[in-house]
Enzyme design. Structure first.
Site, PDB file in Angstrom:
ATOM      1  CD  GLU A 114      -1.741  -6.190   5.721  1.00 47.84           C
ATOM      2  OE1 GLU A 114      -1.868  -4.913   5.899  1.00 47.84           O
ATOM      3  OE2 GLU A 114      -1.113  -6.507   4.477  1.00 47.84           O
ATOM      4  CB  CYS A 166      -1.106  -0.122   1.147  1.00 47.04           C
ATOM      5  SG  CYS A 166      -2.371   1.081   1.062  1.00 47.04           S
ATOM      6  CG  HIS A 188      -3.845  -3.462   3.108  1.00 43.13           C
ATOM      7  ND1 HIS A 188      -2.797  -3.071   4.357  1.00 43.13           N
ATOM      8  CD2 HIS A 188      -4.433  -2.725   2.832  1.00 43.13           C
ATOM      9  CE1 HIS A 188      -2.809  -1.791   4.146  1.00 43.13           C
ATOM     10  NE2 HIS A 188      -3.841  -1.424   3.286  1.00 43.13           N
TER      11      HIS A 188
END
Length: 509
Positions: free
Chosen positions: A169, A79, A167
């Protein structure tokens, strides 16, 4: 030396989640603020640049020095990290016309690229950005796109450097863990050998090397962190570890004796110190929560220091500091803007001339529990609910007295015992009773009463940063309420707290 992935933190709310995903792959990592980045050594196998609430176009945008990283060791920008790799090296980042937030799908995936090996076309990803990469530097190649974001991911030709605008994660990026695995295992070549067992072996050896024949003192609290730290130290230095368990009078009913006995069964050299009169006297007349905390902290230091001086030639103080304490005590905005101070991180009073050893400072709470399992520690300690450092003093709202503590301890014992008997204890992250500075009218038998009200509090959480109130069965709550009112003299009303964090906190004070 332990191989690792370094995560540079730009202040993203997701930074620790990146870290958790890395450890789930059995790879060790460290988080460093972008402006406190140590020079990488041979143990650093790769670097990840986190997201950020900032825009790379801001005059105050965080700018790291990655000259020793980019083009030298594997690098992944996430990001903000991806936008930084474009903006500062010849590309252009502009406000996004679509402001893509939430779920999206990769309509183009280059499976020939190592980062996207075996990643599905159309896979769902999670976007969260107001800016977007408009153009890339000449040597950058697009490897992933969504319908709205053409430059969703890129690879720099001739370098092991990647950037992704989504993202990986978060849970909603369905193949995010696989992408991170491709990076840390495929690109960085990490062996993925970091396990609780390997942590125990390496930490015990490090403690042996560091401490030698020196004597160490540790203040036990009865909680998971200090207990696991004690067992690790005991394995390393045996009888050279002395533990002190202080009864401040603010523990749960009969907890001092129960916990002391369990420590002795684990072979630890533990001295129990009953300082309850000293603490309760010190709290007399004090109602302010912060003032209560300061009194308790000061008295603990005094008692602990007195006990430490009784141990000949002690040179080290051991603490159960864990990684969230360390991370939250170092701000990405520099040392003058600390996010949160912690008693385990802030150092010792000047009169305690001891060096500090913290064997768990690199672990999260759930990892501490897994290490405890690897050490063969009893479940009764490993799965204890978190308990506030000031103890029941902050669950007695207002001034603390012996009578109020008696009422609270008896009610709390009924609640916690009930949770265990009903099989609900392990489904709750933290539970306890709060004694309110409120009395209300009641009827017992044919008599009017004017007695105390208590609050039952139970929450579910993973780290305590956020928490939702536990939806305990009505039948259970009814039974506990009846038992407390019938058995605890001084209580005629029981209520249940259905507030979540945020906006409320877990504790009332």
């Amino acid at each position: 030396m332990q191989e690792k992935i370094v995560i540079l933190d730009f202040g993203s709310q997701y930074t620790q989640l990146i870290a958790r995903r890395i450890r789930e792959l059995n790879v060790y990592y460290e988080i460093h603020p972008y402006n406190h980045f140590p020079v990488p050594d041979d143990t650093v196998k790769g670097v990840i640049l986190s997201g950020s609430p900032h825009s790379v176009r801001d005059s105050e945008a965080p700018v790291p020095d990655i000259s020793k990283v980019k083009g030298h060791i594997p690098l992944l920008g996430v990001c903000y990290g991806a936008q930084y790799l474009s903006h500062y090296f010849g590309g252009e980042v502009l406000p996004s016309n679509t402001r893509e937030y939430g779920r999206a799908n990769l309509v183009f995936v280059d499976n020939n690229d190592q980062l996207f090996n075996n990643i599905s076309h159309g896979t769902q990803v999670w976007m969260s950005h107001g800016d977007t990469i408009a153009t890339l530097p000449d040597s950058y190649r697009i490897i992933g796109s969504t319908a709205d974001v053409i430059i969703g991911a890129f690879h720099i030709s001739g370098e092991e450097t990647w950037g992704i605008q989504f993202h990986p994660e978060v849970y909603h990026t369905t193949e995010g863990k696989k992408i991170l695995e491709n990076f840390v295992s495929g690109v960085c070549g990490c062996s993925r050998s970091w396990t609780p067992g390997s942590f125990v072996d390496s930490t015990v050896q490090l403690l042996k090397d560091k401490l030698g024949n020196d004597k160490v003192v540790l203040g036990l609290s009865g909680g998971v962190d200090s207990s696991v730290a004690a067992i690790l130290l005991h394995r390393a230095i045996g009888s050279n570890l002395s533990c002190v368990f202080v009864d401040n009078g603010l523990l749960r009913l009969n907890e001092f004796g129960r916990v002391l006995e369990s420590y002795k069964h684990m072979g630890l050299n533990v001295k129990g110190v009953d300082a309850s009169d000293r603490f309760i006297s010190g709290l007399k007349g004090i109602s302010d929560p912060e003032a209560k905390r300061k009194v308790i902290g000061r008295l603990f230091i005094e008692v602990f220091d007195e006990e430490a001086h009784l141990i000949e030639d002690v040179k080290w103080l051991a603490q159960g500091t864990i990684y969230p304490d360390v991370i939250e005590s170092v701000s990405v905005n520099g040392p003058s803007a600390t996010i949160k101070s912690h008693h385990n991180v802030g150092g010792l009073p000047d009169f305690m001339k001891l060096k500090v050893v913290e064997p768990l400072r690199l672990l999260f709470k759930d990892e501490v529990r897994r290490v405890g399992h690897a050490l063969g520690m009893p479940e009764s300690i490993l799965h204890r609910h978190p308990f506030p450092g000031p103890g029941l003093a902050i669950r007695v709202l207002g001034e603390v007295t012996r009578e109020k503590l008696r009422i609270l301890k008896e009610a709390d014992e009924i609640f916690i015992t009930g949770l265990k008997k009903s099989g609900l204890y392990d489904k709750v992250w933290q539970a306890g009773v709060i004694l309110l500075p409120v009395q209300s009218v009641g009827v017992m038998g044919d008599e009017r009463t004017y007695e105390n009200a208590v609050v039952l509090r139970a929450v579910g959480s993973t780290d305590g940063m956020t928490a939702d109130w536990s939806h305990l069965p009505y039948e259970f709550l009814g039974a506990v309420s009846n038992e407390i009112i019938n058995k605890v003299k001084g209580i005629n009303r029981v209520v249940y707290d259905i507030s979540s964090k945020p906006p409320s906190t877990i504790e009332w004070e």
